[in-house]
Scaffold this motif. Structure first.
Motif, PDB file in Angstrom:
ATOM      1  N   GLY A 133      17.820  -3.291 -25.199  1.00 13.06           N
ATOM      2  CA  GLY A 133      16.850  -4.297 -26.309  1.00 13.06           C
ATOM      3  C   GLY A 133      18.463  -5.501 -25.644  1.00 13.06           C
ATOM      4  O   GLY A 133      18.618  -6.768 -25.750  1.00 13.06           O
ATOM      5  N   ASP A 134      19.737  -5.024 -24.704  1.00  9.97           N
ATOM      6  CA  ASP A 134      20.089  -5.888 -23.014  1.00  9.97           C
ATOM      7  C   ASP A 134      19.318  -6.169 -21.955  1.00  9.97           C
ATOM      8  O   ASP A 134      19.936  -6.631 -21.579  1.00  9.97           O
ATOM      9  CB  ASP A 134      21.410  -5.309 -23.568  1.00  9.97           C
ATOM     10  CG  ASP A 134      22.344  -4.853 -24.551  1.00  9.97           C
ATOM     11  OD1 ASP A 134      21.980  -5.642 -25.338  1.00  9.97           O
ATOM     12  OD2 ASP A 134      23.221  -3.985 -24.777  1.00  9.97           O
ATOM     13  N   ILE A 135      18.225  -6.119 -21.910  1.00  4.61           N
ATOM     14  CA  ILE A 135      17.371  -5.798 -20.525  1.00  4.61           C
ATOM     15  C   ILE A 135      17.189  -7.541 -20.705  1.00  4.61           C
ATOM     16  O   ILE A 135      16.226  -7.518 -21.705  1.00  4.61           O
ATOM     17  CB  ILE A 135      16.371  -4.701 -20.215  1.00  4.61           C
ATOM     18  CG1 ILE A 135      17.540  -3.215 -20.090  1.00  4.61           C
ATOM     19  CG2 ILE A 135      16.003  -5.247 -19.023  1.00  4.61           C
ATOM     20  CD1 ILE A 135      16.868  -2.151 -20.169  1.00  4.61           C
ATOM     21  N   ALA A 136      17.727  -7.832 -20.687  1.00  4.34           N
ATOM     22  CA  ALA A 136      16.735  -9.644 -20.042  1.00  4.34           C
ATOM     23  C   ALA A 136      15.383  -9.861 -19.260  1.00  4.34           C
ATOM     24  O   ALA A 136      15.536  -8.216 -18.638  1.00  4.34           O
ATOM     25  CB  ALA A 136      17.667 -10.763 -19.592  1.00  4.34           C
ATOM     26  N   ILE A 137      13.888 -10.008 -19.534  1.00  3.54           N
ATOM     27  CA  ILE A 137      12.878 -10.874 -18.767  1.00  3.54           C
ATOM     28  C   ILE A 137      12.335 -11.295 -18.438  1.00  3.54           C
ATOM     29  O   ILE A 137      13.263 -12.600 -18.776  1.00  3.54           O
ATOM     30  CB  ILE A 137      11.978  -9.607 -19.662  1.00  3.54           C
ATOM     31  CG1 ILE A 137      12.089  -9.895 -21.370  1.00  3.54           C
ATOM     32  CG2 ILE A 137      11.907  -8.071 -19.213  1.00  3.54           C
ATOM     33  CD1 ILE A 137      10.725  -9.934 -22.005  1.00  3.54           C
ATOM     34  N   SER A 138      11.940 -11.816 -17.633  1.00  3.02           N
ATOM     35  CA  SER A 138      11.390 -12.650 -16.864  1.00  3.02           C
ATOM     36  C   SER A 138      10.182 -13.670 -17.654  1.00  3.02           C
ATOM     37  O   SER A 138       9.086 -14.624 -17.729  1.00  3.02           O
ATOM     38  CB  SER A 138      11.723 -13.057 -15.784  1.00  3.02           C
ATOM     39  OG  SER A 138      11.382 -12.336 -15.454  1.00  3.02           O
ATOM     40  N   HIS A 139       9.322 -12.599 -18.037  1.00  2.91           N
ATOM     41  CA  HIS A 139       8.191 -12.728 -17.829  1.00  2.91           C
ATOM     42  C   HIS A 139       7.036 -11.062 -18.667  1.00  2.91           C
ATOM     43  O   HIS A 139       7.531 -10.297 -18.865  1.00  2.91           O
ATOM     44  CB  HIS A 139       6.918 -12.106 -16.835  1.00  2.91           C
ATOM     45  CG  HIS A 139       7.565 -13.552 -15.087  1.00  2.91           C
ATOM     46  ND1 HIS A 139       8.355 -13.521 -15.245  1.00  2.91           N
ATOM     47  CD2 HIS A 139       6.046 -13.940 -15.403  1.00  2.91           C
ATOM     48  CE1 HIS A 139       8.195 -14.263 -14.120  1.00  2.91           C
ATOM     49  NE2 HIS A 139       6.608 -15.106 -14.238  1.00  2.91           N
ATOM     50  N   THR A 167      12.286 -12.640 -28.177  1.00  4.96           N
ATOM     51  CA  THR A 167      13.601 -13.063 -27.859  1.00  4.96           C
ATOM     52  C   THR A 167      13.978 -13.098 -26.081  1.00  4.96           C
ATOM     53  O   THR A 167      15.210 -12.653 -26.024  1.00  4.96           O
ATOM     54  CB  THR A 167      14.069 -11.218 -28.965  1.00  4.96           C
ATOM     55  OG1 THR A 167      13.632 -10.136 -27.394  1.00  4.96           O
ATOM     56  CG2 THR A 167      13.763 -11.229 -29.464  1.00  4.96           C
ATOM     57  N   GLY A 168      12.797 -12.479 -24.784  1.00  6.03           N
ATOM     58  CA  GLY A 168      14.070 -13.007 -24.147  1.00  6.03           C
ATOM     59  C   GLY A 168      13.824 -11.780 -23.638  1.00  6.03           C
ATOM     60  O   GLY A 168      14.447 -12.003 -22.008  1.00  6.03           O
ATOM     61  N   THR A 169      14.705 -10.164 -24.332  1.00  7.15           N
ATOM     62  CA  THR A 169      14.887  -9.188 -23.439  1.00  7.15           C
ATOM     63  C   THR A 169      13.496  -8.058 -24.486  1.00  7.15           C
ATOM     64  O   THR A 169      12.666  -8.604 -25.236  1.00  7.15           O
ATOM     65  CB  THR A 169      16.282  -8.634 -24.701  1.00  7.15           C
ATOM     66  OG1 THR A 169      15.303  -9.247 -26.563  1.00  7.15           O
ATOM     67  CG2 THR A 169      17.012 -10.233 -24.019  1.00  7.15           C
ATOM     68  N   LEU A 170      13.676  -6.827 -23.438  1.00  7.65           N
ATOM     69  CA  LEU A 170      13.220  -6.008 -24.075  1.00  7.65           C
ATOM     70  C   LEU A 170      13.408  -5.825 -25.406  1.00  7.65           C
ATOM     71  O   LEU A 170      14.599  -6.150 -26.037  1.00  7.65           O
ATOM     72  CB  LEU A 170      13.261  -4.675 -23.398  1.00  7.65           C
ATOM     73  CG  LEU A 170      12.703  -4.441 -21.576  1.00  7.65           C
ATOM     74  CD1 LEU A 170      13.018  -3.290 -21.444  1.00  7.65           C
ATOM     75  CD2 LEU A 170      11.499  -5.018 -22.066  1.00  7.65           C
ATOM     76  N   CYS A 171      12.415  -5.359 -26.958  1.00  8.84           N
ATOM     77  CA  CYS A 171      13.010  -5.886 -28.093  1.00  8.84           C
ATOM     78  C   CYS A 171      12.165  -5.297 -28.716  1.00  8.84           C
ATOM     79  O   CYS A 171      10.507  -4.028 -28.468  1.00  8.84           O
ATOM     80  CB  CYS A 171      11.887  -7.781 -28.719  1.00  8.84           C
ATOM     81  SG  CYS A 171      12.556  -7.478 -30.145  1.00  8.84           S
ATOM     82  N   ASP A 172      12.969  -4.448 -29.831  1.00  4.13           N
ATOM     83  CA  ASP A 172      12.345  -3.157 -31.254  1.00  4.13           C
ATOM     84  C   ASP A 172      11.812  -4.083 -32.456  1.00  4.13           C
ATOM     85  O   ASP A 172      12.343  -4.702 -32.836  1.00  4.13           O
ATOM     86  CB  ASP A 172      13.041  -2.472 -31.393  1.00  4.13           C
ATOM     87  CG  ASP A 172      13.254  -0.921 -32.443  1.00  4.13           C
ATOM     88  OD1 ASP A 172      11.693  -1.774 -33.469  1.00  4.13           O
ATOM     89  OD2 ASP A 172      13.897  -0.713 -32.475  1.00  4.13           O
ATOM     90  N   VAL A 173      10.389  -4.170 -32.139  1.00  5.79           N
ATOM     91  CA  VAL A 173       9.776  -4.828 -32.903  1.00  5.79           C
ATOM     92  C   VAL A 173       9.811  -4.922 -34.388  1.00  5.79           C
ATOM     93  O   VAL A 173       9.275  -5.526 -35.367  1.00  5.79           O
ATOM     94  CB  VAL A 173       8.293  -4.975 -32.274  1.00  5.79           C
ATOM     95  CG1 VAL A 173       7.902  -3.543 -32.758  1.00  5.79           C
ATOM     96  CG2 VAL A 173       7.226  -5.391 -33.647  1.00  5.79           C
ATOM     97  N   ARG A 174      10.425  -3.397 -34.355  1.00  5.77           N
ATOM     98  CA  ARG A 174      10.792  -2.758 -36.190  1.00  5.77           C
ATOM     99  C   ARG A 174      11.874  -3.743 -36.584  1.00  5.77           C
ATOM    100  O   ARG A 174      12.150  -3.761 -37.825  1.00  5.77           O
ATOM    101  CB  ARG A 174      11.403  -1.910 -36.228  1.00  5.77           C
ATOM    102  CG  ARG A 174      10.039  -0.672 -35.759  1.00  5.77           C
ATOM    103  CD  ARG A 174      10.100   0.324 -35.231  1.00  5.77           C
ATOM    104  NE  ARG A 174      10.973   1.109 -34.725  1.00  5.77           N
ATOM    105  CZ  ARG A 174      11.796   2.357 -34.339  1.00  5.77           C
ATOM    106  NH1 ARG A 174      11.491   3.440 -34.827  1.00  5.77           N
ATOM    107  NH2 ARG A 174      12.445   2.020 -33.290  1.00  5.77           N
ATOM    108  N   THR A 175      12.696  -4.945 -35.913  1.00  7.61           N
ATOM    109  CA  THR A 175      13.791  -5.352 -36.164  1.00  7.61           C
ATOM    110  C   THR A 175      13.370  -6.711 -36.344  1.00  7.61           C
ATOM    111  O   THR A 175      14.808  -7.536 -36.707  1.00  7.61           O
ATOM    112  CB  THR A 175      14.820  -5.088 -34.964  1.00  7.61           C
ATOM    113  OG1 THR A 175      14.730  -5.723 -33.979  1.00  7.61           O
ATOM    114  CG2 THR A 175      15.795  -3.336 -34.602  1.00  7.61           C
TER     115      THR A 175
END
Ligand code: SF4
Lengths: 464, 202
Positions: free
Chosen positions: A334-340, A455-463
């Motif tokens: 969840g702390d890994i930011a993504i650009s695409h 969210t702009g980061t890898l995200c846990d959809v359950r949250t």
């Protein structure tokens, strides 16, 4: 003798043996622009003809634009390849769904949705994700261009028999978890070469709750574990899916076919060379952290420490991968930011996938740091999505809505990433540079991709 | 087609697992319509520092002066995994590789190489390591590969390998596999008559 589904399909298609190789009859051959030109050229060189033109169907998908139906949109070399396909199909009487045709789509999306793929068939294509079609109870596998030429000329292929591997899936998926997460977990368990030399049959009580789209997602990525093919026994879900498709058998032929299709399952005491089991009820959404599809973590987990792998080679692979993707052990997903974000590909671009993504997209807006594109798998998917208003949901949330094709799954067009771009992608390969030189790919489900866009980061959809 | 019987050549070692077809030949070179000229783009991302292929990466093993002209490639497990693109073997062959020695190969890649008269040899990791050490000490060591005897010799060591009889025959004779299948056309026609009407898919 008790037979597996693979044994049954093998036996039913065995024409003869040549020096100990099985010569298998091929019922359905799918073709596209990238792996066919040299095969057609080979036929011409040898003065050979296509034996059964009506058993091959061609489409355009890999090297086309997702912004324009113009065949020239991606430069002269791509255009030449596409025009070569048109000419080859014309010259050889092969049905082609060109760009703009209402039936055009990614070869593995188009085939099943047009009803071209029936249980019990052998299906090949010059494309490694041909295993997708195994979800309909076929023996389907990818081949290279020389073998494409072999199929054109003879409607057969020489094959040696693979071993049987059973992947037993039990339990029902929790909310927010999907077929993509199942197959990523399977590959993690098998490792990226663990199924080399095998045909996988997916079985277990989980399957009855899965749509055909979900089943295709699972079979699609069998190759990422090294398997020759992946397949599932056809059932009522399969038959209902196929019934009214344009090229499905009709009338009496349908009934006769159905009687046959119902015999296509592994006998209860059939022998499998290997079996693995996965309880999918306990599964969290999955995401890849490395540069091969077996390098997978749970979305609520962390990047592993290479030292934690007992196998020396896996350890080395892990540290190489982390070096390439620029991540450190212990980082939370969840702390890994993504650009695409890329939502598409033959793994996850069917209407069900887009519905799952849209259900998340509706909850927010794409983060300002993220560029997100949605690429439907086919013209039919595009049409259906637009009829349901899904495109509007995506557009309102800040996603781009594109035309069907392979797109950023491999980037043969202008849908590519730049060095250091980091993409949450619903495609199937996270190899170094797959989506663009020096770029990083995290394979995820459509829901996870959509959530990550917001969210702009890898995200846990359950949250969310 | 010409057959393959034996080879004496230099080898180069790229010991890494899971070398995939995107690495062997990236997608931007897949839009060709013929089979020629792919060797220049082999390992593009590793071999060149720029997209135009003007600047060689001096650190990449294939660019080292001592490894020029190598015709044998040594690698790790699961070599050739990924896509079915035959462009990858075409690139390896066009570059000049005739033999690849690795711990294991991906299925489709293996079949593609057989169709292109390339010899793929599977050896255990320790032996590959040993061969790699030989190259490290003396890069111009000549590897002799005798397909008939299934024997690899270099620097006074001999290593037997095994190869499927069919693949071996195919390589030795340089067979036209399509031509061979066309000799059993009658069996194919007979099979076609047996396909039930409802499964003909026409
Ligand atoms: S979507 Fe990707 S994996 Fe699927 S056929 Fe296209 S390029 Fe291949």
């Amino acid at each position: 003798m008790a037979k597996t589904l693979y044994d049954k399909l093998w036996d039913a298609h065995l024409v003869t043996e040549i020096d100990g190789d099985g010569l298998l009859y091929i019922d359905r051959h799918l073709a596209h622009e990238v792996t066919s030109p040299q095969a057609f050229a080979g036929l011409r060189q040898h003065g050979r003809r296509v034996r059964c033109p009506e058993k091959t169907i061609a489409t355009m998908d890999h090297s086309i634009s997702t912004r324009s139906f113009d065949i020239d949109a991606c430069g002269p070399q791509n255009a030449l390849q596409l025009k070569t396909l048109v000419k080859n199909c014309n010259d050889n009487n092969i049905m082609l769904f060109p760009v703009g045709d209402s039936r055009q789509g990614i070869v593995h999306v188009m085939g099943p949705e047009q009803g071209l793929i029936w249980p019990g068939m052998t299906v090949v294509c010059g494309d490694s994700h041909t295993a997708t079609h195994g979800a309909l109870g076929t023996l389907a596998f990818g081949i290279g261009t020389s073998d494409v030429e072999h199929v054109f000329a003879t409607q057969t292929l020489r094959q040696s028999k693979a071993k049987n591997l059973r992947v037993e899936l039990s339990g029902r998926l929790a909310a927010g978890v999907s077929a993509k997460d199942i197959i990523l977990a399977v590959i993690a368990k098998l490792t990226s070469a663990g199924a080399t030399g095998y045909v996988i049959e997916y079985a277990g009580d989980t399957l009855q709750h899965l749509s055909m789209a979900a089943r295709m997602t699972i079979c699609n990525m069998s190759i990422e574990a090294g398997a020759k093919a992946g397949m599932m026994a056809p059932d009522q879900v399969t038959f209902d899916y196929l019934r009214d498709k344009p090229f499905a058998p009709k009338g009496d032929a349908w009934q006769q076919a159905l009687d046959y299709w119902q015999t296509l399952y592994s006998d209860a005491d059939a022998h499998f060379d290997k079996t693995i089991r996965i309880d999918v009820a306990a599964l969290a959404p999955q995401v890849t952290w490395g540069t091969n599809p077996g390098q997978v973590m749970a979305i609520d987990g962390a990047v592993p420490d290479p030292a934690s792998f007992s196998d020396a080679k896996q350890r080395a692979a892990a540290s190489n991968a982390l070096h390439y993707v620029g991540l450190k052990q212990g980082m939370r997903a969840g702390d890994i930011a993504i650009s695409h974000v890329f939502i598409g590909s033959c793994t996850n671009s069917r209407i069900e996938d887009l519905r799952e993504a849209a259900a998340i997209a509706v909850k927010g807006r794409v983060a300002s740091t993220v560029k997100a594109i949605v690429v439907p798998g086919s013209m039919a998917v595009k049409k259906q999505a637009e009829a349901e208003g899904l495109h509007q949901i995506f557009l309102n949330a800040g996603f781009e809505w594109r035309l069907p094709g392979c797109s950023m799954c491999l980037g043969m067009n202008d849908d590519t990433l730049q060095p250091h771009d980091r993409c949450a992608s619903t495609s199937n390969r996270n190899f170094e540079g797959r989506q663009g030189r020096g770029s990083f790919t995290h394979l995820v489900s459509p829901a996870t991709a959509a959530a990550s866009a917001l969210t702009g980061t890898l995200c846990d959809v359950r949250t969310l | 087609m010409r057959g393959f019987t034996s080879l004496s050549a230099q080898a180069v070692s790229l010991l890494q697992d899971n070398i995939d077809t995107d690495q062997l030949l990236p997608k931007q070179f897949l839009n060709a319509i013929d089979r020629i000229g792919f060797g220049q783009h082999l390992f593009h991302d590793w071999r060149y520092l720029d997209d135009k292929e003007a600047v060689l990466n001096p650190d990449f093993v294939l660019n080292k002066p001592e490894h020029q002209g190598a015709e044998i490639l040594l690698s790790g497990a699961n070599f050739g995994c990924g896509s079915s693109r035959e462009h990858a073997p075409w690139a390896l062959a066009d570059y000049g590789f005739k033999v690849i020695i690795a711990e294991s190969f991906a299925d489709i890649f293996y079949a593609n190489c057989v169709n292109n008269q390339m010899l793929l040899i599977t050896l255990p990791a320790e032996q590959i390591k040993k061969l790699s050490d030989i190259i490290a000490t003396k890069p111009d060591s000549l590897f002799h590969i005798d397909l008939e005897r299934e024997l690899l010799t270099v620097a006074a060591i001999g290593i037997g390998f095994s190869i499927e009889p069919l693949v071996k025959q195919n390589l030795l004779l340089g067979l036209d596999r399509i031509g061979l299948t066309l000799t059993v056309q009658d069996a194919i026609s007979a099979y076609e008559k047996r396909i039930p009407r409802f499964m003909r898919g026409e």
